[in-house]
Motif scaffolding. Sequence first.
Motif, mmCIF file in Angstrom:
data_model
loop_
_atom_site.group_PDB
_atom_site.id
_atom_site.type_symbol
_atom_site.label_atom_id
_atom_site.label_comp_id
_atom_site.label_asym_id
_atom_site.label_seq_id
_atom_site.Cartn_x
_atom_site.Cartn_y
_atom_site.Cartn_z
ATOM 1 N N ILE A 48 0.836 -1.200 0.000
ATOM 2 C CA ILE A 48 0.000 0.000 0.000
ATOM 3 C C ILE A 48 0.872 1.252 0.000
ATOM 4 C CG2 ILE A 48 -1.629 1.343 1.392
ATOM 5 C CD1 ILE A 48 -2.898 -1.394 2.173
ATOM 6 N N GLN A 49 1.916 1.249 0.807
ATOM 7 C CA GLN A 49 2.800 2.413 0.849
ATOM 8 C C GLN A 49 3.480 2.633 -0.500
ATOM 9 O OE1 GLN A 49 3.110 4.717 3.422
ATOM 10 N NE2 GLN A 49 4.050 5.817 1.730
ATOM 11 N N ASP A 50 3.881 1.556 -1.151
ATOM 12 C CA ASP A 50 4.473 1.670 -2.490
ATOM 13 C C ASP A 50 3.471 2.269 -3.473
ATOM 14 O OD1 ASP A 50 6.821 0.580 -1.537
ATOM 15 O OD2 ASP A 50 6.476 -1.416 -2.403
ATOM 16 N N MET A 51 2.214 1.857 -3.369
ATOM 17 C CA MET A 51 1.190 2.405 -4.260
ATOM 18 C C MET A 51 0.962 3.888 -3.974
ATOM 19 S SD MET A 51 -1.534 -0.568 -5.110
ATOM 20 C CE MET A 51 -2.406 0.628 -6.033
ATOM 21 N N VAL A 52 0.927 4.259 -2.706
ATOM 22 C CA VAL A 52 0.757 5.668 -2.339
ATOM 23 C C VAL A 52 1.922 6.490 -2.883
ATOM 24 C CG1 VAL A 52 0.766 7.276 -0.384
ATOM 25 C CG2 VAL A 52 -0.689 5.242 -0.319
ATOM 26 N N ASP A 53 3.129 5.976 -2.739
ATOM 27 C CA ASP A 53 4.307 6.687 -3.263
ATOM 28 C C ASP A 53 4.215 6.867 -4.776
ATOM 29 O OD1 ASP A 53 5.279 6.770 -0.672
ATOM 30 O OD2 ASP A 53 6.693 5.109 -0.960
ATOM 31 N N GLU A 54 3.781 5.812 -5.474
ATOM 32 C CA GLU A 54 3.631 5.893 -6.930
ATOM 33 C C GLU A 54 2.556 6.910 -7.313
ATOM 34 O OE1 GLU A 54 5.147 4.465 -9.634
ATOM 35 O OE2 GLU A 54 6.662 3.689 -8.272
ATOM 36 N N MET A 55 1.458 6.911 -6.572
ATOM 37 C CA MET A 55 0.384 7.852 -6.867
ATOM 38 C C MET A 55 0.849 9.292 -6.648
ATOM 39 S SD MET A 55 -2.831 5.735 -5.285
ATOM 40 C CE MET A 55 -3.976 7.093 -5.424
ATOM 41 N N ARG A 56 1.605 9.513 -5.609
ATOM 42 C CA ARG A 56 2.127 10.869 -5.351
ATOM 43 C C ARG A 56 3.067 11.299 -6.474
ATOM 44 N NH1 ARG A 56 2.833 9.972 1.021
ATOM 45 N NH2 ARG A 56 0.759 10.659 1.607
ATOM 46 N N GLU A 57 3.851 10.361 -6.960
ATOM 47 C CA GLU A 57 4.741 10.656 -8.071
ATOM 48 C C GLU A 57 3.953 11.023 -9.313
ATOM 49 O OE1 GLU A 57 8.047 8.111 -9.775
ATOM 50 O OE2 GLU A 57 8.404 7.915 -7.617
ATOM 51 N N CYS A 58 2.873 10.286 -9.559
ATOM 52 C CA CYS A 58 2.054 10.519 -10.754
ATOM 53 C C CYS A 58 1.289 11.834 -10.689
ATOM 54 C CB CYS A 58 1.074 9.377 -10.957
ATOM 55 S SG CYS A 58 1.857 7.844 -11.486
ATOM 56 N N GLN A 59 0.966 12.302 -9.489
ATOM 57 C CA GLN A 59 0.198 13.537 -9.354
ATOM 58 C C GLN A 59 0.917 14.718 -9.985
ATOM 59 O OE1 GLN A 59 -0.547 13.751 -5.146
ATOM 60 N NE2 GLN A 59 -2.623 12.957 -5.390
ATOM 61 N N ASP A 61 2.970 14.535 -12.507
ATOM 62 C CA ASP A 61 3.304 14.235 -13.898
ATOM 63 C C ASP A 61 2.096 14.538 -14.781
ATOM 64 O OD1 ASP A 61 4.124 13.238 -16.318
ATOM 65 O OD2 ASP A 61 4.501 11.212 -15.607
ATOM 66 N N ALA A 62 2.232 15.517 -15.673
ATOM 67 C CA ALA A 62 1.114 15.939 -16.516
ATOM 68 C C ALA A 62 0.678 14.857 -17.500
ATOM 69 C CB ALA A 62 1.490 17.209 -17.276
ATOM 70 N N THR A 63 1.539 13.912 -17.831
ATOM 71 C CA THR A 63 1.181 12.872 -18.811
ATOM 72 C C THR A 63 0.487 11.677 -18.171
ATOM 73 O OG1 THR A 63 3.333 11.769 -18.640
ATOM 74 C CG2 THR A 63 3.099 13.501 -20.326
ATOM 75 N N SER A 64 0.546 11.551 -16.856
ATOM 76 C CA SER A 64 -0.029 10.383 -16.175
ATOM 77 C C SER A 64 -1.514 10.180 -16.439
ATOM 78 C CB SER A 64 0.229 10.450 -14.676
ATOM 79 O OG SER A 64 1.591 10.246 -14.414
ATOM 80 N N PRO A 65 -2.371 11.215 -16.324
ATOM 81 C CA PRO A 65 -3.797 10.976 -16.586
ATOM 82 C C PRO A 65 -4.059 10.493 -18.011
ATOM 83 C CG PRO A 65 -3.498 13.057 -15.437
ATOM 84 C CD PRO A 65 -2.133 12.557 -15.824
ATOM 85 N N HIS A 66 -3.365 11.059 -18.976
ATOM 86 C CA HIS A 66 -3.542 10.657 -20.369
ATOM 87 C C HIS A 66 -3.100 9.201 -20.570
ATOM 88 C CE1 HIS A 66 -3.824 10.961 -24.687
ATOM 89 N NE2 HIS A 66 -2.577 10.543 -24.794
#
Length: 100
Positions: A48-59, A61-66
């Motif tokens: 879960i912590q790894d997923m939270v870290d990845e999500m924070r990284e993606c926030q 990044d402008a290309t992540s939602p696309h």
Amino acid sequence: MSTLSIRFPDDLEQRLDEEARRVHKGRSELVREAVQDYVSRREKEHFIQDMVDEMRECQGDATSPHESRELSDALPDDDLDTLIRTEGDAGVDPDQRWWR
């Protein structure tokens, strides 16, 4: 199966003995179950912590939602689209963050 020697404080050993008698199991079995539960819980916490870290990284990044949209569009229809349409028909906004 390997053997592990563990030192317990006297009061913890007494509590373990009482629990073993109560549930009709051996002390080793109880300790194995407790360690397995602990390790499983910690693995989930790390995941879960790894997923939270990845999500924070993606926030940031402008290309992540696309990229996420492209990946989800490429997945086979597993009735999720049907569920989203049904919820939409019921007035549920699919873009609303219900989990916060």
